[in-house]
Design a protein around this motif. Structure first.
Motif, PDB file in Angstrom:
ATOM      1  N   LYS A   1       0.808  -1.221   0.000  1.00  0.00           N
ATOM      2  CA  LYS A   1       0.000   0.000   0.000  1.00  0.00           C
ATOM      3  C   LYS A   1       0.841   1.270   0.000  1.00  0.00           C
ATOM      4  CE  LYS A   1      -4.121  -1.828   2.252  1.00  0.00           C
ATOM      5  NZ  LYS A   1      -5.048  -1.669   3.394  1.00  0.00           N
ATOM      6  N   GLY A   2       2.143   1.099   0.023  1.00  0.00           N
ATOM      7  CA  GLY A   2       3.020   2.267   0.039  1.00  0.00           C
ATOM      8  C   GLY A   2       3.090   2.955   1.383  1.00  0.00           C
ATOM      9  N   GLU A   3       2.761   2.230   2.431  1.00  0.00           N
ATOM     10  CA  GLU A   3       2.694   2.862   3.750  1.00  0.00           C
ATOM     11  C   GLU A   3       4.022   2.834   4.496  1.00  0.00           C
ATOM     12  OE1 GLU A   3      -0.537   0.480   5.171  1.00  0.00           O
ATOM     13  OE2 GLU A   3      -2.028   2.031   4.693  1.00  0.00           O
ATOM     14  N   ARG A   4       4.865   1.874   4.162  1.00  0.00           N
ATOM     15  CA  ARG A   4       6.145   1.728   4.848  1.00  0.00           C
ATOM     16  C   ARG A   4       7.223   1.301   3.856  1.00  0.00           C
ATOM     17  NH1 ARG A   4       2.600   0.660   8.795  1.00  0.00           N
ATOM     18  NH2 ARG A   4       1.874  -1.204   7.738  1.00  0.00           N
ATOM     19  N   VAL A   5       8.456   1.587   4.235  1.00  0.00           N
ATOM     20  CA  VAL A   5       9.571   1.060   3.440  1.00  0.00           C
ATOM     21  C   VAL A   5       9.718  -0.419   3.766  1.00  0.00           C
ATOM     22  CG1 VAL A   5      12.056   1.146   3.072  1.00  0.00           C
ATOM     23  CG2 VAL A   5      10.771   3.275   3.335  1.00  0.00           C
ATOM     24  N   ALA A   6       9.706  -1.220   2.735  1.00  0.00           N
ATOM     25  CA  ALA A   6       9.829  -2.663   2.948  1.00  0.00           C
ATOM     26  C   ALA A   6      11.271  -3.131   2.779  1.00  0.00           C
ATOM     27  CB  ALA A   6       8.933  -3.409   1.958  1.00  0.00           C
ATOM     28  N   ASP A   7      12.045  -2.362   2.049  1.00  0.00           N
ATOM     29  CA  ASP A   7      13.419  -2.808   1.787  1.00  0.00           C
ATOM     30  C   ASP A   7      14.279  -1.611   1.378  1.00  0.00           C
ATOM     31  OD1 ASP A   7      15.501  -4.663   1.388  1.00  0.00           O
ATOM     32  OD2 ASP A   7      15.109  -4.650  -0.765  1.00  0.00           O
TER      33      ASP A   7
END
Lengths: 436, 326
Positions: free
Chosen positions: A384-390
């Motif tokens: 959802k673009g809410e957090r940096v995943a990597d």
């Protein structure tokens, strides 16, 4: 501040040798190169070739107010946060960007997208300063912004052109991110253009002839030197250097005049102010200006986010593509870094006014051209673009990457008094995978 | 204004149509789906008929046939009794902003950001006319948008209106422009502070006698980021090409997203909003807003029932049935 020794090299022996060769060539062509502000200096093939090879430059497309990463470089089609725009494939397999950017999609080989910025500041003023300087000021230490650092690192000591030019015509947000030379002093302060494409008050007054103007300068210089005797002050030195450059800057007026460009080139950039300023930026860096910021305000889409981006993103797409094409065709792209950056991105969540609010936790910037591994993406956000995943990075890492791409040691120290001040905070690492 | 019934719209609802003589309503919005809901039920529940590939922004009903338009550029025909899609037409290259049906139910008009109005046969989906009279770019060289369209009460004309305030009245039968009108006050380009615009004519309606064309939008915006401008209405005696009324509301700020005349033509109802929402009753004789009603949502579309007692409204987060009396 101790003596600041200017260096225009990335540090490699090869670079230094090349520059000596270039200076020899320049001396041989002294009559030709007497006025570096003449754009046709680049028509001399050897000189032009060497200049193009040697000098690194940077154009910052500053998207003031905060462009949405979801409507530009990190689309999330189909997600509840995704909005109405689709993602389109680019010329690089596996990389998709917003459908609003078809021209940049064709040119993705030049560009690296950083999708994992977490800069932790969602306030316009503080965030703009952070993203202009790469770090926060200290209570007793004001840091120079990117333009001032690059003016110092990439500018020529005897340059007849400005080292740092900034266009910012909209009034909104202008005060949030003024150019600032910080502790480097006024010598590296920007020439800021707010209302006119051509610097105001740059011409000699009609009532003063050239000889008179020269003599006034000499008198001022003589008085300054007397005043400076027995005084040790970096401010005095910086102030004096700024004055010594006045006559050169006065001769640079024509660089700002985009009407001197062939109509065909002007049409490529388009008729908007942003397009004209991007073209002026190309003219400036071509003539040796190391850093130009083109400020495009105002992206702050708290209401009607999609209408705002429907209006502004196609312009960004068109102008950025035209700029990259033009730089490439002139052989300038490999030594010119083009950056798109805002103070922050925008919330994945859509508010009651169909807007997106300030969001600094997971947003995007791009680097194109000089020193960059084009056609790449660094980092990833969640579905959802809410957090940096990597691959999370902050302003410091981004700035370290910019410096390294431009051949500048990001760990280099300046000295403020006896205190060493590194270009980026100790321990900061550039994003190596992005560097060519 | 009393709320009689209300359901969640599963996000932003942009468009709504009502089956005449009933409490059955169709709506669509940001979840790409077309729903219907019967408010005569004790516990009204929205059920999806199907979906587009992007925001649903236009709905029109002709008997048992509904036509929906979407940002995906498609028009979908629905048999609302069979609850299935019966035709799909790739209608526009860009976002469809509005869909309207002629009074006789035979023709559908669609407007989109390709700046073309297309007229379609409801019966077979055939393209009848392409109406081109709106510039693709604004005077400041940015993409324009064709937001609004409506048929005249006699069905002979269709009017279209865009972002810069350009209005065209077309001969719906012959497909020719018959009048152009200008409402530049609806174009909210900010040349100093922010250098962009988000206004435009968002709503359009013919008066019941066909004499007037009313358009709605927003006036000069103080803070463009928050739709901080007065709700704005302009009314034209369109055959004369004269502006009859220019009105900016002192109480409500935001866009007027939908306009409808009272069947007698005494007053005009506007619905819209900014962060919040409103209904604005505008008296045509006194040329004043006579009633201001806050809404529980930013209103995007509404329908008055035949007796002008009930309003069915769609907006940001809700579908509401409201008592219009007062």
């Amino acid at each position: 501040m101790s003596h600041l020794r200017r260096s225009h090299f990335c540090g490699s022996p090869m670079h230094a040798l090349d520059r000596r060769g270039f200076l020899g060539l320049a001396a041989g062509a002294a009559a030709f190169a007497a006025d570096m502000t003449q754009l046709n200096v680049l028509q001399h093939p050897l000189l032009a070739g060497e200049m193009k090879k040697q000098q690194k430059r940077c154009i910052l497309l500053w998207l003031a107010g905060g462009a949405s990463q979801l409507e530009t470089w990190d689309p999330k089609p189909g997600a509840s946060t995704g909005g109405p725009f689709r993602a389109i494939p680019t010329s690089v397999p596996g990389i998709h960007i917003s459908e609003l950017m078809p021209e940049m999609a064709k040119r993705m080989k030049h560009t690296c997208i950083v999708r994992s910025l977490n800069t932790r500041n969602g306030d316009h003023g503080g965030a703009a300063q952070l993203m202009m300087r790469g770090r926060r000021d200290e209570a007793n230490l004001k840091y120079p912004d990117l333009g001032a650092v690059l003016a110092r690192e990439l500018g020529q000591a005897d340059s007849q052109v400005p080292d740092y030019v900034s266009f910012y015509f909209a009034t909104e947000g202008r005060g949030s991110a003024p150019g600032s030379a910080g502790f480097l002093g006024s010598r590296y302060a920007p020439m800021e253009l707010y209302t006119s494409m051509i610097p105001e008050n740059i011409r000699r007054l009609d009532g003063i002839d050239d000889l008179d103007h020269k003599q006034r300068g000499e008198l001022r210089d003589s008085l300054s030197k007397q005043f400076a005797k027995g005084r040790v002050s970096s401010s005095l030195g910086s102030h004096g250097e700024a004055y010594q450059r006045v006559r050169g800057l006065m001769a640079s007026e024509k660089l700002f005049d985009v009407s001197r460009e062939p109509q065909k080139i002007r049409e490529k950039y388009g008729p908007t102010l942003f397009g004209e300023q991007a073209l002026a930026a190309r003219r400036l860096i071509e003539a040796g200006v190391p850093f130009v910021r083109v400020g495009r305000a105002w992206w702050d889409s708290h209401g009607e986010n999609f209408e705002t981006h429907r209006e502004l993103v196609p312009e960004l797409d068109h102008v950025m593509a035209a700029l990259l094409d033009d730089l490439e065709q002139r052989g300038l792209l490999e030594n010119t870094l083009v950056i798109t950056l805002s103070e922050f991105g925008r919330t994945p969540g859509i508010n009651a006014s169909l807007g997106r609010d300030h969001f600094a936790s997971a947003w995007s910037a791009t680097l194109s051209g000089c020193g960059i591994q084009g056609g790449s993406v660094h980092g990833k956000t969640d579905a959802k673009g809410e957090r940096v995943a990597d691959g999370e990075v902050g302003a410091a890492e981004l700035f370290a990457t910019i410096y390294r791409a431009l051949g500048i040691n990001h760990q280099k120290n300046y000295h403020v008094g006896s205190r060493p001040v590194p270009l980026t905070d100790p321990g900061t690492k550039p994003i190596k995978a992005l560097l060519a | 204004m009393k709320t009689i019934k209300e359901i969640s719209s599963n996000g932003f609802a942009f468009t709504l149509a009502r089956v005449p003589g009933s409490q059955r309503v169709l709506f669509g919005g940001a979840d790409f789906k077309v729903y219907d809901v019967d408010f005569s039920a004790a516990k009204p529940e929205a059920k999806a008929l199907g979906e587009h590939k992007s925001y649903v922004t236009g709905l029109a009903l002709s008997g048992k046939i509904a036509v929906s338009g979407s940002y995906d550029g498609r028009l979908l025909w629905w048999d609302i009794d069979a609850r299935k899609s019966i035709r799909a037409v790739d209608a526009h290259a860009k976002w469809i902003r509005k869909v309207a049906v002629s009074p006789d139910g035979k023709t559908i008009a669609s407007v989109a950001d390709d700046m073309v109005c297309r007229l379609w046969s409801v019966a077979d989906g055939k393209l009848l006319h392409e109406l081109r009279g709106h510039e693709e770019k604004t005077p400041h060289h940015y993409p324009s948008m064709l937001f609004a369209c409506a048929f005249s009460p006699d069905g002979r004309c269709v009017a279209t209106a865009d972002k810069v305030g350009h209005i065209v009245v077309w001969d719906a039968v012959g497909g020719k422009s018959v009048k152009t009108l200008e409402a530049p006050g609806m174009y909210t380009w900010d040349p100093v502070q922010r250098k962009h615009s988000i206004g435009g004519i968002r709503s359009l309606a013919f008066s019941p006698d066909g004499k007037y064309v009313a358009v709605g939008g927003i006036g000069k915006i103080g803070n463009i980021d928050h739709l901080d401008g007065k709700a704005r209405i302009e009314i034209f005696d369109w055959k004369k090409g004269e502006k009859a009324i220019e009105f900016e509301d002192d109480k409500f700020k935001g866009l007027i997203e939908h306009l409808a005349f009272q069947p007698k033509g005494d007053w005009l109802l506007g619905g819209g909003g900014a962060n919040d929402g409103f209904f604005l009753f505008f008296d045509l004789k006194s040329k004043k807003a006579t009633r201001h009603e806050k809404a529980a949502m930013h209103v995007r579309a509404f329908v008055l029932d035949e007796k002008v007692e009930t309003i069915y409204a769609a907006g940001h987060g809700k579908i509401q049935v409201l008592e219009a009396k007062g």
